[in-house]
Design a protein around this motif. Sequence first.
Motif, PDB file in Angstrom:
ATOM      1  N   ALA A 157     -46.297 -74.003  86.767  1.00 35.02           N
ATOM      2  CA  ALA A 157     -45.868 -74.947  85.781  1.00 35.02           C
ATOM      3  C   ALA A 157     -44.158 -75.095  85.873  1.00 35.02           C
ATOM      4  O   ALA A 157     -43.908 -76.260  86.442  1.00 35.02           O
ATOM      5  CB  ALA A 157     -45.526 -74.849  84.136  1.00 35.02           C
ATOM      6  N   MET A 158     -43.454 -74.557  86.532  1.00 35.03           N
ATOM      7  CA  MET A 158     -42.217 -74.291  87.286  1.00 35.03           C
ATOM      8  C   MET A 158     -42.180 -74.862  88.207  1.00 35.03           C
ATOM      9  O   MET A 158     -41.263 -75.555  88.612  1.00 35.03           O
ATOM     10  CB  MET A 158     -41.518 -72.518  87.143  1.00 35.03           C
ATOM     11  CG  MET A 158     -41.093 -72.291  85.503  1.00 35.03           C
ATOM     12  SD  MET A 158     -41.113 -70.453  85.337  1.00 35.03           S
ATOM     13  CE  MET A 158     -39.318 -70.754  86.841  1.00 35.03           C
ATOM     14  N   LYS A 159     -42.879 -74.813  89.289  1.00 32.66           N
ATOM     15  CA  LYS A 159     -43.149 -75.352  90.301  1.00 32.66           C
ATOM     16  C   LYS A 159     -43.202 -76.709  90.034  1.00 32.66           C
ATOM     17  O   LYS A 159     -42.790 -77.910  90.950  1.00 32.66           O
ATOM     18  CB  LYS A 159     -43.921 -74.904  91.295  1.00 32.66           C
ATOM     19  CG  LYS A 159     -44.580 -73.200  91.895  1.00 32.66           C
ATOM     20  CD  LYS A 159     -45.001 -72.933  92.670  1.00 32.66           C
ATOM     21  CE  LYS A 159     -44.610 -71.448  93.081  1.00 32.66           C
ATOM     22  NZ  LYS A 159     -45.677 -71.027  93.835  1.00 32.66           N
ATOM     23  N   ASP A 160     -44.528 -77.513  89.528  1.00 28.82           N
ATOM     24  CA  ASP A 160     -44.807 -78.675  89.720  1.00 28.82           C
ATOM     25  C   ASP A 160     -43.573 -79.378  88.242  1.00 28.82           C
ATOM     26  O   ASP A 160     -43.179 -80.614  88.955  1.00 28.82           O
ATOM     27  CB  ASP A 160     -46.058 -79.080  88.527  1.00 28.82           C
ATOM     28  CG  ASP A 160     -46.907 -78.210  88.797  1.00 28.82           C
ATOM     29  OD1 ASP A 160     -46.964 -78.208  90.187  1.00 28.82           O
ATOM     30  OD2 ASP A 160     -48.138 -78.084  87.784  1.00 28.82           O
ATOM     31  N   ALA A 161     -42.491 -78.872  87.620  1.00 27.37           N
ATOM     32  CA  ALA A 161     -41.792 -79.234  86.715  1.00 27.37           C
ATOM     33  C   ALA A 161     -40.594 -79.851  88.088  1.00 27.37           C
ATOM     34  O   ALA A 161     -39.656 -80.897  87.708  1.00 27.37           O
ATOM     35  CB  ALA A 161     -40.558 -78.918  85.915  1.00 27.37           C
ATOM     36  N   ARG A 162     -40.763 -78.729  88.394  1.00 25.35           N
ATOM     37  CA  ARG A 162     -39.466 -78.480  89.886  1.00 25.35           C
ATOM     38  C   ARG A 162     -39.241 -79.856  90.829  1.00 25.35           C
ATOM     39  O   ARG A 162     -39.203 -80.478  90.957  1.00 25.35           O
ATOM     40  CB  ARG A 162     -39.360 -76.940  90.488  1.00 25.35           C
ATOM     41  CG  ARG A 162     -38.014 -77.438  91.065  1.00 25.35           C
ATOM     42  CD  ARG A 162     -38.606 -75.949  92.590  1.00 25.35           C
ATOM     43  NE  ARG A 162     -36.605 -75.864  92.792  1.00 25.35           N
ATOM     44  CZ  ARG A 162     -36.830 -74.209  92.886  1.00 25.35           C
ATOM     45  NH1 ARG A 162     -37.329 -73.365  93.280  1.00 25.35           N
ATOM     46  NH2 ARG A 162     -34.961 -73.486  93.175  1.00 25.35           N
ATOM     47  N   ALA A 163     -40.397 -80.167  91.575  1.00 28.64           N
ATOM     48  CA  ALA A 163     -41.385 -81.225  91.913  1.00 28.64           C
ATOM     49  C   ALA A 163     -40.565 -82.004  91.715  1.00 28.64           C
ATOM     50  O   ALA A 163     -40.472 -83.531  92.145  1.00 28.64           O
ATOM     51  CB  ALA A 163     -42.473 -80.823  92.400  1.00 28.64           C
ATOM     52  N   SER A 164     -41.658 -82.877  89.895  1.00 32.94           N
ATOM     53  CA  SER A 164     -40.758 -83.544  90.041  1.00 32.94           C
ATOM     54  C   SER A 164     -39.485 -84.433  89.596  1.00 32.94           C
ATOM     55  O   SER A 164     -39.027 -84.999  89.067  1.00 32.94           O
ATOM     56  CB  SER A 164     -41.967 -83.815  88.438  1.00 32.94           C
ATOM     57  OG  SER A 164     -41.531 -83.468  87.202  1.00 32.94           O
ATOM     58  N   ARG A 165     -38.474 -82.890  89.708  1.00 34.68           N
ATOM     59  CA  ARG A 165     -37.332 -83.061  89.020  1.00 34.68           C
ATOM     60  C   ARG A 165     -36.621 -83.729  90.594  1.00 34.68           C
ATOM     61  O   ARG A 165     -35.610 -84.292  90.285  1.00 34.68           O
ATOM     62  CB  ARG A 165     -36.744 -82.032  88.289  1.00 34.68           C
ATOM     63  CG  ARG A 165     -37.030 -82.286  86.461  1.00 34.68           C
ATOM     64  CD  ARG A 165     -36.032 -81.086  85.877  1.00 34.68           C
ATOM     65  NE  ARG A 165     -35.110 -80.154  86.799  1.00 34.68           N
ATOM     66  CZ  ARG A 165     -36.091 -79.010  87.144  1.00 34.68           C
ATOM     67  NH1 ARG A 165     -37.399 -78.639  85.755  1.00 34.68           N
ATOM     68  NH2 ARG A 165     -36.174 -78.033  87.681  1.00 34.68           N
ATOM     69  N   GLN A 166     -37.001 -83.608  91.382  1.00 33.25           N
ATOM     70  CA  GLN A 166     -36.678 -83.615  93.119  1.00 33.25           C
ATOM     71  C   GLN A 166     -36.386 -85.239  92.930  1.00 33.25           C
ATOM     72  O   GLN A 166     -37.082 -86.055  92.921  1.00 33.25           O
ATOM     73  CB  GLN A 166     -37.213 -83.270  94.059  1.00 33.25           C
ATOM     74  CG  GLN A 166     -37.161 -82.109  94.010  1.00 33.25           C
ATOM     75  CD  GLN A 166     -38.021 -81.421  94.956  1.00 33.25           C
ATOM     76  OE1 GLN A 166     -38.315 -82.243  95.887  1.00 33.25           O
ATOM     77  NE2 GLN A 166     -37.639 -80.308  95.491  1.00 33.25           N
ATOM     78  N   GLY A 167     -34.928 -85.681  93.579  1.00 34.45           N
ATOM     79  CA  GLY A 167     -34.465 -86.892  93.084  1.00 34.45           C
ATOM     80  C   GLY A 167     -34.090 -87.547  91.715  1.00 34.45           C
ATOM     81  O   GLY A 167     -33.805 -88.876  91.714  1.00 34.45           O
ATOM     82  N   ARG A 168     -34.683 -86.905  90.672  1.00 30.50           N
ATOM     83  CA  ARG A 168     -34.470 -87.766  89.300  1.00 30.50           C
ATOM     84  C   ARG A 168     -32.782 -87.074  88.693  1.00 30.50           C
ATOM     85  O   ARG A 168     -32.723 -85.709  89.720  1.00 30.50           O
ATOM     86  CB  ARG A 168     -35.038 -87.594  88.671  1.00 30.50           C
ATOM     87  CG  ARG A 168     -36.848 -88.435  88.724  1.00 30.50           C
ATOM     88  CD  ARG A 168     -37.588 -88.377  87.697  1.00 30.50           C
ATOM     89  NE  ARG A 168     -37.418 -87.655  87.467  1.00 30.50           N
ATOM     90  CZ  ARG A 168     -38.477 -86.466  86.496  1.00 30.50           C
ATOM     91  NH1 ARG A 168     -39.154 -87.628  85.936  1.00 30.50           N
ATOM     92  NH2 ARG A 168     -38.393 -85.002  86.426  1.00 30.50           N
ATOM     93  N   PRO A 169     -32.270 -87.508  87.891  1.00 26.77           N
ATOM     94  CA  PRO A 169     -30.897 -86.672  87.725  1.00 26.77           C
ATOM     95  C   PRO A 169     -31.160 -85.809  86.575  1.00 26.77           C
ATOM     96  O   PRO A 169     -32.558 -85.838  85.775  1.00 26.77           O
ATOM     97  CB  PRO A 169     -29.691 -88.519  86.202  1.00 26.77           C
ATOM     98  CG  PRO A 169     -30.996 -89.224  86.464  1.00 26.77           C
ATOM     99  CD  PRO A 169     -31.333 -89.051  87.434  1.00 26.77           C
ATOM    100  N   ALA A 170     -30.474 -84.182  86.737  1.00 23.98           N
ATOM    101  CA  ALA A 170     -30.923 -84.002  85.129  1.00 23.98           C
ATOM    102  C   ALA A 170     -30.769 -83.880  84.474  1.00 23.98           C
ATOM    103  O   ALA A 170     -29.998 -85.051  83.697  1.00 23.98           O
ATOM    104  CB  ALA A 170     -29.818 -82.735  85.666  1.00 23.98           C
ATOM    105  N   GLY A 171     -32.413 -83.588  83.420  1.00 29.61           N
ATOM    106  CA  GLY A 171     -31.920 -84.149  81.853  1.00 29.61           C
ATOM    107  C   GLY A 171     -31.838 -83.098  80.634  1.00 29.61           C
ATOM    108  O   GLY A 171     -30.727 -82.094  81.444  1.00 29.61           O
TER     109      GLY A 171
END
Length: 259
Positions: free
Chosen positions: A226-240
């Motif tokens: 889950a941590m790996k998937d969340a990290r991949a989905s955040r790449q290129g987006r501003p941090a929420g």
Amino acid sequence: MTFTNRLRVIFRSKASRTLDRLEDPREALDDSYEQLVRMLQDVRLGLAEVATAKKRLELQGQEMGARHQRLADQAESALNQGREDLARTALERRSLLEGQVAALRDQYTLLQKQQGQLQDNERRLAERVAAFRTEKESIKASYAASQAQVKANEAAAGLGSQMSEVGVSLDRAKDRIAQMQARAAATDELLASGALTDLTAPPDADLERQLSAGATSADVERQLRAMKDARASRQGRPAGSRGTGPDAWLSIGNGPDTP
């Protein structure tokens, strides 16, 4: 330290304490003082016996003196009555009594001399006993102070027979603790591997333990994915914003814990 070495240390320390008691100068001084006191008592007893014997002779001499005077009076009375035979008898007895008195006087003089000598001896010995007692107490006090200082120094330096026993006891306790820890670790490994069976555990407890361990491992793997998937989905987006409010702890364990 082996068991034999421990016994050797304990025996050596106990033997040392026994020798110290046997060589204690205070006991030797007390023994010498008691001997002097007994000698003084013997001298005083002898002095009392001599004084008693002298008093007996003195009383006997007084009786003989009274008889000597009575015989003289009887001789004079007999002579006044014209009884020269009785006067002669009284004078003969008086003369014999004078010889006895002379012998008694010699004995009395000898006893008086002995009494004087014993009194001098008793006085000198009493002074010696008193002086020895004072010196004995002074030496005992000095020895006790020195002994206390030695014990204090040995305790401070970790020396002495008592400290040796303490060290032996400490080593023994450490060995026992190490043995128990090693035994506990070994039994834990055996229980975990299934080589030993816990007779007090409920039936199939080993299966429950293994299943629990597997579940924990699977949960860890799930959170890691889950941590790996969340990290991949955040790449290129501003941090929420992350759940960092005061009630964020309520969601722990309910969902993927992504950093």
